[in-house]
Design a protein around this motif. Structure first.
Motif, PDB file in Angstrom:
ATOM      1  N   MET A   1      16.076  14.525  -0.515  1.00  0.00           N
ATOM      2  CA  MET A   1      15.806  13.203  -1.020  1.00  0.00           C
ATOM      3  C   MET A   1      14.304  12.954  -0.992  1.00  0.00           C
ATOM      4  O   MET A   1      13.621  13.334  -0.048  1.00  0.00           O
ATOM      5  CB  MET A   1      16.502  12.141  -0.162  1.00  0.00           C
ATOM      6  CG  MET A   1      16.097  10.715  -0.535  1.00  0.00           C
ATOM      7  SD  MET A   1      16.694   9.438   0.594  1.00  0.00           S
ATOM      8  CE  MET A   1      18.421   9.502   0.236  1.00  0.00           C
ATOM      9  N   LEU A   2      13.827  12.311  -2.022  1.00  0.00           N
ATOM     10  CA  LEU A   2      12.447  11.853  -2.092  1.00  0.00           C
ATOM     11  C   LEU A   2      12.486  10.362  -1.790  1.00  0.00           C
ATOM     12  O   LEU A   2      13.167   9.608  -2.487  1.00  0.00           O
ATOM     13  CB  LEU A   2      11.902  12.123  -3.493  1.00  0.00           C
ATOM     14  CG  LEU A   2      10.496  11.680  -3.830  1.00  0.00           C
ATOM     15  CD1 LEU A   2       9.475  12.327  -2.902  1.00  0.00           C
ATOM     16  CD2 LEU A   2      10.177  12.031  -5.279  1.00  0.00           C
ATOM     17  N   ALA A   3      11.834   9.923  -0.734  1.00  0.00           N
ATOM     18  CA  ALA A   3      11.854   8.515  -0.332  1.00  0.00           C
ATOM     19  C   ALA A   3      10.450   7.939  -0.416  1.00  0.00           C
ATOM     20  O   ALA A   3       9.514   8.484   0.176  1.00  0.00           O
ATOM     21  CB  ALA A   3      12.406   8.370   1.084  1.00  0.00           C
ATOM     22  N   TYR A   4      10.317   6.859  -1.181  1.00  0.00           N
ATOM     23  CA  TYR A   4       9.020   6.224  -1.367  1.00  0.00           C
ATOM     24  C   TYR A   4       8.861   5.014  -0.470  1.00  0.00           C
ATOM     25  O   TYR A   4       9.767   4.189  -0.349  1.00  0.00           O
ATOM     26  CB  TYR A   4       8.863   5.735  -2.813  1.00  0.00           C
ATOM     27  CG  TYR A   4       8.731   6.820  -3.832  1.00  0.00           C
ATOM     28  CD1 TYR A   4       7.689   7.743  -3.774  1.00  0.00           C
ATOM     29  CD2 TYR A   4       9.634   6.920  -4.879  1.00  0.00           C
ATOM     30  CE1 TYR A   4       7.560   8.734  -4.733  1.00  0.00           C
ATOM     31  CE2 TYR A   4       9.510   7.901  -5.838  1.00  0.00           C
ATOM     32  CZ  TYR A   4       8.479   8.802  -5.761  1.00  0.00           C
ATOM     33  OH  TYR A   4       8.352   9.773  -6.723  1.00  0.00           O
ATOM     34  N   THR A   5       7.687   4.911   0.112  1.00  0.00           N
ATOM     35  CA  THR A   5       7.296   3.720   0.845  1.00  0.00           C
ATOM     36  C   THR A   5       5.916   3.301   0.350  1.00  0.00           C
ATOM     37  O   THR A   5       5.078   4.142   0.041  1.00  0.00           O
ATOM     38  CB  THR A   5       7.288   3.939   2.370  1.00  0.00           C
ATOM     39  OG1 THR A   5       6.907   2.727   3.007  1.00  0.00           O
ATOM     40  CG2 THR A   5       6.372   5.062   2.793  1.00  0.00           C
ATOM     41  N   VAL A   6       5.719   2.020   0.243  1.00  0.00           N
ATOM     42  CA  VAL A   6       4.427   1.491  -0.215  1.00  0.00           C
ATOM     43  C   VAL A   6       3.462   1.382   0.951  1.00  0.00           C
ATOM     44  O   VAL A   6       2.260   1.508   0.795  1.00  0.00           O
ATOM     45  CB  VAL A   6       4.632   0.112  -0.893  1.00  0.00           C
ATOM     46  CG1 VAL A   6       3.305  -0.543  -1.230  1.00  0.00           C
ATOM     47  CG2 VAL A   6       5.489   0.270  -2.146  1.00  0.00           C
ATOM     48  N   TYR A   7       4.002   1.193   2.137  1.00  0.00           N
ATOM     49  CA  TYR A   7       3.175   0.907   3.303  1.00  0.00           C
ATOM     50  C   TYR A   7       2.718   2.192   3.986  1.00  0.00           C
ATOM     51  O   TYR A   7       3.299   2.641   4.959  1.00  0.00           O
ATOM     52  CB  TYR A   7       3.924   0.002   4.266  1.00  0.00           C
ATOM     53  CG  TYR A   7       4.417  -1.253   3.591  1.00  0.00           C
ATOM     54  CD1 TYR A   7       3.507  -2.165   3.067  1.00  0.00           C
ATOM     55  CD2 TYR A   7       5.771  -1.504   3.440  1.00  0.00           C
ATOM     56  CE1 TYR A   7       3.941  -3.305   2.411  1.00  0.00           C
ATOM     57  CE2 TYR A   7       6.208  -2.649   2.797  1.00  0.00           C
ATOM     58  CZ  TYR A   7       5.288  -3.540   2.285  1.00  0.00           C
ATOM     59  OH  TYR A   7       5.712  -4.667   1.631  1.00  0.00           O
ATOM     60  N   THR A   8       1.642   2.782   3.436  1.00  0.00           N
ATOM     61  CA  THR A   8       1.124   4.035   3.991  1.00  0.00           C
ATOM     62  C   THR A   8      -0.333   3.920   4.406  1.00  0.00           C
ATOM     63  O   THR A   8      -0.869   4.847   4.983  1.00  0.00           O
ATOM     64  CB  THR A   8       1.250   5.182   2.966  1.00  0.00           C
ATOM     65  OG1 THR A   8       0.518   4.836   1.796  1.00  0.00           O
ATOM     66  CG2 THR A   8       2.701   5.455   2.622  1.00  0.00           C
TER      67      THR A   8
ATOM     68  N   THR B   1      -3.106   0.709   5.679  1.00  0.00           N
ATOM     69  CA  THR B   1      -3.379  -0.065   6.894  1.00  0.00           C
ATOM     70  C   THR B   1      -2.099  -0.518   7.595  1.00  0.00           C
ATOM     71  O   THR B   1      -2.111  -0.741   8.791  1.00  0.00           O
ATOM     72  CB  THR B   1      -4.237  -1.306   6.571  1.00  0.00           C
ATOM     73  OG1 THR B   1      -3.576  -2.076   5.568  1.00  0.00           O
ATOM     74  CG2 THR B   1      -5.615  -0.902   6.080  1.00  0.00           C
ATOM     75  N   ARG B   2      -1.027  -0.645   6.861  1.00  0.00           N
ATOM     76  CA  ARG B   2       0.260  -1.034   7.459  1.00  0.00           C
ATOM     77  C   ARG B   2       1.244   0.132   7.401  1.00  0.00           C
ATOM     78  O   ARG B   2       2.395  -0.019   6.998  1.00  0.00           O
ATOM     79  CB  ARG B   2       0.836  -2.244   6.722  1.00  0.00           C
ATOM     80  CG  ARG B   2      -0.001  -3.481   6.877  1.00  0.00           C
ATOM     81  CD  ARG B   2       0.634  -4.658   6.165  1.00  0.00           C
ATOM     82  NE  ARG B   2      -0.172  -5.842   6.321  1.00  0.00           N
ATOM     83  CZ  ARG B   2      -1.045  -6.275   5.438  1.00  0.00           C
ATOM     84  NH1 ARG B   2      -1.224  -5.625   4.314  1.00  0.00           N
ATOM     85  NH2 ARG B   2      -1.727  -7.370   5.662  1.00  0.00           N
ATOM     86  N   ASP B   3       0.791   1.290   7.793  1.00  0.00           N
ATOM     87  CA  ASP B   3       1.568   2.519   7.674  1.00  0.00           C
ATOM     88  C   ASP B   3       2.890   2.436   8.424  1.00  0.00           C
ATOM     89  O   ASP B   3       2.919   2.194   9.627  1.00  0.00           O
ATOM     90  CB  ASP B   3       0.742   3.691   8.195  1.00  0.00           C
ATOM     91  CG  ASP B   3       1.361   5.029   7.885  1.00  0.00           C
ATOM     92  OD1 ASP B   3       2.406   5.072   7.212  1.00  0.00           O
ATOM     93  OD2 ASP B   3       0.787   6.052   8.293  1.00  0.00           O
ATOM     94  N   THR B   4       3.987   2.631   7.701  1.00  0.00           N
ATOM     95  CA  THR B   4       5.318   2.624   8.311  1.00  0.00           C
ATOM     96  C   THR B   4       5.951   4.009   8.324  1.00  0.00           C
ATOM     97  O   THR B   4       7.085   4.163   8.777  1.00  0.00           O
ATOM     98  CB  THR B   4       6.262   1.668   7.551  1.00  0.00           C
ATOM     99  OG1 THR B   4       6.371   2.109   6.193  1.00  0.00           O
ATOM    100  CG2 THR B   4       5.772   0.234   7.601  1.00  0.00           C
ATOM    101  N   THR B   5       5.218   5.020   7.836  1.00  0.00           N
ATOM    102  CA  THR B   5       5.829   6.342   7.709  1.00  0.00           C
ATOM    103  C   THR B   5       6.229   6.953   9.051  1.00  0.00           C
ATOM    104  O   THR B   5       7.258   7.620   9.129  1.00  0.00           O
ATOM    105  CB  THR B   5       4.914   7.317   6.934  1.00  0.00           C
ATOM    106  OG1 THR B   5       3.642   7.388   7.572  1.00  0.00           O
ATOM    107  CG2 THR B   5       4.744   6.900   5.490  1.00  0.00           C
TER     108      THR B   5
END
Length: 160
Positions: free
Chosen positions: A1-8, A10-14
């Protein structure tokens, strides 16, 4: 699965997302800006060879030029306001040579700013596709509603 997150940035959630996915028993690779653009395709191939289940990244990191046939499921954990970037990211696994059915999923909680954004993006995508002769019948078009620009409509909704 390719999972996208916008918060990478200053607010990194990875890191948190990776930990949660690993707790669920999945092998996770995180593609971030530290991986040089010219070597990203090789880096991803190495991750696939290691047997990852999920590639976690931002939409921008795979915006152009990457062929991601090994990821027939694309999940958007959050989305961006840029229609072009969203469409490019959604098509990363739809290249010539794909032998598996591709599924694109947009995740969000009902009645939140996130689903309001998805609805507004659907309107923009529908307009963009109809001007190119492609009338959408699936995907985000189920959320399609008439309205202002994404930012203006989202601001109005948040204000009420």
């Amino acid at each position: 699965m390719l999972a996208y997150t916008v918060y990478t940035g200053t607010r990194d959630t990875t890191a948190r997302l990776k930990a949660l996915l690993q707790q669920a028993g999945l092998k996770v690779g995180v593609l971030n800006a530290s991986v040089d653009t010219s070597s990203r395709e090789d880096w991803i191939l190495e991750q696939v060879e290691k047997g990852i289940d999920v590639l976690l990244t931002s939409l921008e990191a795979v915006k152009t030029g990457l062929n991601l046939l090994d990821f027939p499921i694309i999940a958007f954990l959050q989305t961006d306001y840029n229609v072009y970037t969203l469409q490019q990211a959604a098509r990363r696994s739809w290249w010539t040579g794909q032998t598996q059915p591709v599924e694109v999923v947009f995740l969000g909680c009902a009645e939140t700013a996130q689903t309001a954004c998805l609805s507004l993006m659907a309107s923009k995508i529908a307009a963009s596709q109809s001007t190119s002769g492609d009338m959408p019948e699936t995907g985000l078009d189920v959320l399609n509603q008439d309205g202002d620009s994404i930012e203006a409509a989202l601001a109005k909704q948040l204000a009420t």
